[in-house]
Design a protein around this motif. Sequence first.
Motif, PDB file in Angstrom:
ATOM      1  N   VAL A  29     -12.917  14.256  -1.142  1.00 11.08           N
ATOM      2  CA  VAL A  29     -13.645  13.454  -2.130  1.00 11.08           C
ATOM      3  C   VAL A  29     -13.456  11.962  -1.846  1.00 11.08           C
ATOM      4  O   VAL A  29     -14.414  11.196  -1.819  1.00 11.08           O
ATOM      5  N   TYR A  30     -12.192  11.569  -1.651  1.00  4.18           N
ATOM      6  CA  TYR A  30     -11.866  10.190  -1.307  1.00  4.18           C
ATOM      7  C   TYR A  30     -11.017  10.170  -0.047  1.00  4.18           C
ATOM      8  O   TYR A  30     -10.421  11.182   0.338  1.00  4.18           O
ATOM      9  N   TYR A  31     -10.940   9.012   0.590  1.00  2.00           N
ATOM     10  CA  TYR A  31     -10.201   8.922   1.844  1.00  2.00           C
ATOM     11  C   TYR A  31      -8.755   9.357   1.645  1.00  2.00           C
ATOM     12  O   TYR A  31      -8.132   9.046   0.629  1.00  2.00           O
ATOM     13  N   GLU A  32      -8.229  10.080   2.610  1.00  2.00           N
ATOM     14  CA  GLU A  32      -6.894  10.673   2.542  1.00  2.00           C
ATOM     15  C   GLU A  32      -5.802   9.656   2.243  1.00  2.00           C
ATOM     16  O   GLU A  32      -5.846   8.508   2.667  1.00  2.00           O
ATOM     17  N   ASN A  33      -4.788  10.097   1.508  1.00  2.00           N
ATOM     18  CA  ASN A  33      -3.584   9.296   1.251  1.00  2.00           C
ATOM     19  C   ASN A  33      -3.882   7.947   0.595  1.00  2.00           C
ATOM     20  O   ASN A  33      -3.213   6.947   0.866  1.00  2.00           O
ATOM     21  N   THR A  34      -4.882   7.930  -0.290  1.00  2.00           N
ATOM     22  CA  THR A  34      -5.189   6.714  -1.047  1.00  2.00           C
ATOM     23  C   THR A  34      -4.961   6.977  -2.528  1.00  2.00           C
ATOM     24  O   THR A  34      -4.919   8.126  -2.985  1.00  2.00           O
ATOM     25  N   LEU A  35      -4.835   5.907  -3.287  1.00  2.00           N
ATOM     26  CA  LEU A  35      -4.628   6.052  -4.728  1.00  2.00           C
ATOM     27  C   LEU A  35      -5.803   6.768  -5.383  1.00  2.00           C
ATOM     28  O   LEU A  35      -5.615   7.556  -6.312  1.00  2.00           O
ATOM     29  N   LYS A  36      -7.018   6.519  -4.898  1.00  2.00           N
ATOM     30  CA  LYS A  36      -8.194   7.216  -5.436  1.00  2.00           C
ATOM     31  C   LYS A  36      -8.086   8.721  -5.204  1.00  2.00           C
ATOM     32  O   LYS A  36      -8.426   9.526  -6.075  1.00  2.00           O
ATOM     33  N   GLU A 103     -12.805  -0.347   0.936  1.00  2.00           N
ATOM     34  CA  GLU A 103     -12.368  -0.862  -0.355  1.00  2.00           C
ATOM     35  C   GLU A 103     -10.919  -0.519  -0.663  1.00  2.00           C
ATOM     36  O   GLU A 103     -10.263  -1.233  -1.429  1.00  2.00           O
ATOM     37  N   GLN A 104     -10.419   0.561  -0.076  1.00  2.00           N
ATOM     38  CA  GLN A 104      -9.055   0.989  -0.344  1.00  2.00           C
ATOM     39  C   GLN A 104      -8.056   0.279   0.563  1.00  2.00           C
ATOM     40  O   GLN A 104      -8.371  -0.070   1.701  1.00  2.00           O
ATOM     41  N   LYS A 105      -6.844   0.065   0.062  1.00  2.00           N
ATOM     42  CA  LYS A 105      -5.764  -0.511   0.840  1.00  2.00           C
ATOM     43  C   LYS A 105      -4.612   0.489   0.922  1.00  2.00           C
ATOM     44  O   LYS A 105      -4.469   1.358   0.054  1.00  2.00           O
ATOM     45  N   ILE A 106      -3.799   0.365   1.932  1.00  2.00           N
ATOM     46  CA  ILE A 106      -2.701   1.302   2.103  1.00  2.00           C
ATOM     47  C   ILE A 106      -1.762   1.208   0.893  1.00  2.00           C
ATOM     48  O   ILE A 106      -1.351   0.113   0.498  1.00  2.00           O
ATOM     49  N   PRO A 107      -1.445   2.326   0.249  1.00  2.00           N
ATOM     50  CA  PRO A 107      -0.554   2.267  -0.914  1.00  2.00           C
ATOM     51  C   PRO A 107       0.919   2.347  -0.511  1.00  2.00           C
ATOM     52  O   PRO A 107       1.265   2.916   0.519  1.00  2.00           O
ATOM     53  N   THR A 108       1.745   1.773  -1.332  1.00  2.00           N
ATOM     54  CA  THR A 108       3.190   1.941  -1.168  1.00  2.00           C
ATOM     55  C   THR A 108       3.618   3.224  -1.869  1.00  2.00           C
ATOM     56  O   THR A 108       2.916   3.738  -2.755  1.00  2.00           O
ATOM     57  N   LEU A 109       4.783   3.724  -1.495  1.00  2.00           N
ATOM     58  CA  LEU A 109       5.335   4.884  -2.200  1.00  2.00           C
ATOM     59  C   LEU A 109       5.553   4.544  -3.663  1.00  2.00           C
ATOM     60  O   LEU A 109       5.289   5.372  -4.546  1.00  2.00           O
ATOM     61  N   ALA A 110       6.013   3.340  -3.944  1.00  2.00           N
ATOM     62  CA  ALA A 110       6.248   2.945  -5.333  1.00  2.00           C
ATOM     63  C   ALA A 110       4.970   3.031  -6.162  1.00  2.00           C
ATOM     64  O   ALA A 110       4.990   3.514  -7.304  1.00  2.00           O
ATOM     65  N   GLU A 111       3.849   2.603  -5.605  1.00  2.00           N
ATOM     66  CA  GLU A 111       2.576   2.654  -6.322  1.00  2.00           C
ATOM     67  C   GLU A 111       2.149   4.088  -6.596  1.00  2.00           C
ATOM     68  O   GLU A 111       1.643   4.403  -7.687  1.00  2.00           O
ATOM     69  N   VAL A 112       2.366   4.964  -5.628  1.00  4.37           N
ATOM     70  CA  VAL A 112       1.994   6.374  -5.810  1.00  4.37           C
ATOM     71  C   VAL A 112       2.883   7.029  -6.866  1.00  4.37           C
ATOM     72  O   VAL A 112       2.401   7.783  -7.717  1.00  4.37           O
ATOM     73  N   LEU A 113       4.164   6.720  -6.829  1.00  7.34           N
ATOM     74  CA  LEU A 113       5.076   7.287  -7.834  1.00  7.34           C
ATOM     75  C   LEU A 113       4.687   6.829  -9.233  1.00  7.34           C
ATOM     76  O   LEU A 113       4.673   7.631 -10.173  1.00  7.34           O
ATOM     77  N   ASP A 114       4.359   5.559  -9.379  1.00  9.61           N
ATOM     78  CA  ASP A 114       3.972   5.041 -10.695  1.00  9.61           C
ATOM     79  C   ASP A 114       2.678   5.683 -11.192  1.00  9.61           C
ATOM     80  O   ASP A 114       2.521   5.950 -12.382  1.00  9.61           O
ATOM     81  N   LEU A 115       1.753   5.946 -10.276  1.00 11.75           N
ATOM     82  CA  LEU A 115       0.503   6.614 -10.645  1.00 11.75           C
ATOM     83  C   LEU A 115       0.752   8.043 -11.123  1.00 11.75           C
ATOM     84  O   LEU A 115       0.118   8.514 -12.074  1.00 11.75           O
TER      85      LEU A 115
END
Length: 269
Positions: A29-36, A103-115
């Motif tokens: 659905v969305y690009y792999e390993n992104t917050l989306k 449009e997407q930027k590489i996420p940090t682990l911290a950002e993924v955990l918070d999500l």
Amino acid sequence: MKSLTRQANSIFKKDHLVYIEGHRGMNRVYYENTLKSFAKAIECGIDSIEFDVWLTKDKVPVIFHGGDLGEVSHNFKVEDKTLLVNNTTFEEMRKLEFLKDSEQKIPTLAEVLDLCKDKIFLNIEIKDSQVEETFNIVIKLLEERKMLHQIDISSFVHDYHKQIVKYNKEHEEQIEFGYLYYDQKDKEFIPYKFDNRGTTMNVYQKDVNKELVDKAHENGMPVMVWFKFDDSEDEKDYERILNLGIDCLCCNKPDLAMKYRDNVFYKKK
């Protein structure tokens, strides 16, 4: 809310369903390993997501797959095909453009955990070979957010298991480790012969069979089956694999797999 704890010793409960895990999120659905991609998995009610962790040059854990050595060109538009994540700062990585989603930027682990906190189970595949350093950085982030109950750690780098065994001996919170097992690479590796307390055997879908699953279960080891990113998959594949008695399925179409599990497979039981 369903339980976010997936301990190895809990998978033999009679009410256990096969966990469905989104490979790199909802990557179709969305690009792999992104917050989306991860947010969509949460929205769809997927049981779990899997994602990949590397350290940047300045020791920031970031989420992307990379090549075997962490080649940045695997996911980003770069001219230098030899550029590695370990030799690139986080600021430099953040400026790069994904191959298929500008449009997407590489996420940090911290950002993924918070999500994902308190919303979905996480299978954290650590790809970085800097074992002790990467493990300690990842664990610190998880401890700060009180999320150790919500994750397991998996890797082809099996030295991470040693770090987890050491950690589990010193802490009340227990971490589960998944031995990523790919028969074409590890023909002599038989995971269920190892110290299997709190571990799972994560085997490629084309290599799994009933004998392997049964032997793993006899030794108290759950089995997770995974698809490659480029594999085709459909309900016939899910039927074949679920009939083997596995415990978790990591796939590229987790929404389709969950519909099959809930509306077809378990209704036959």
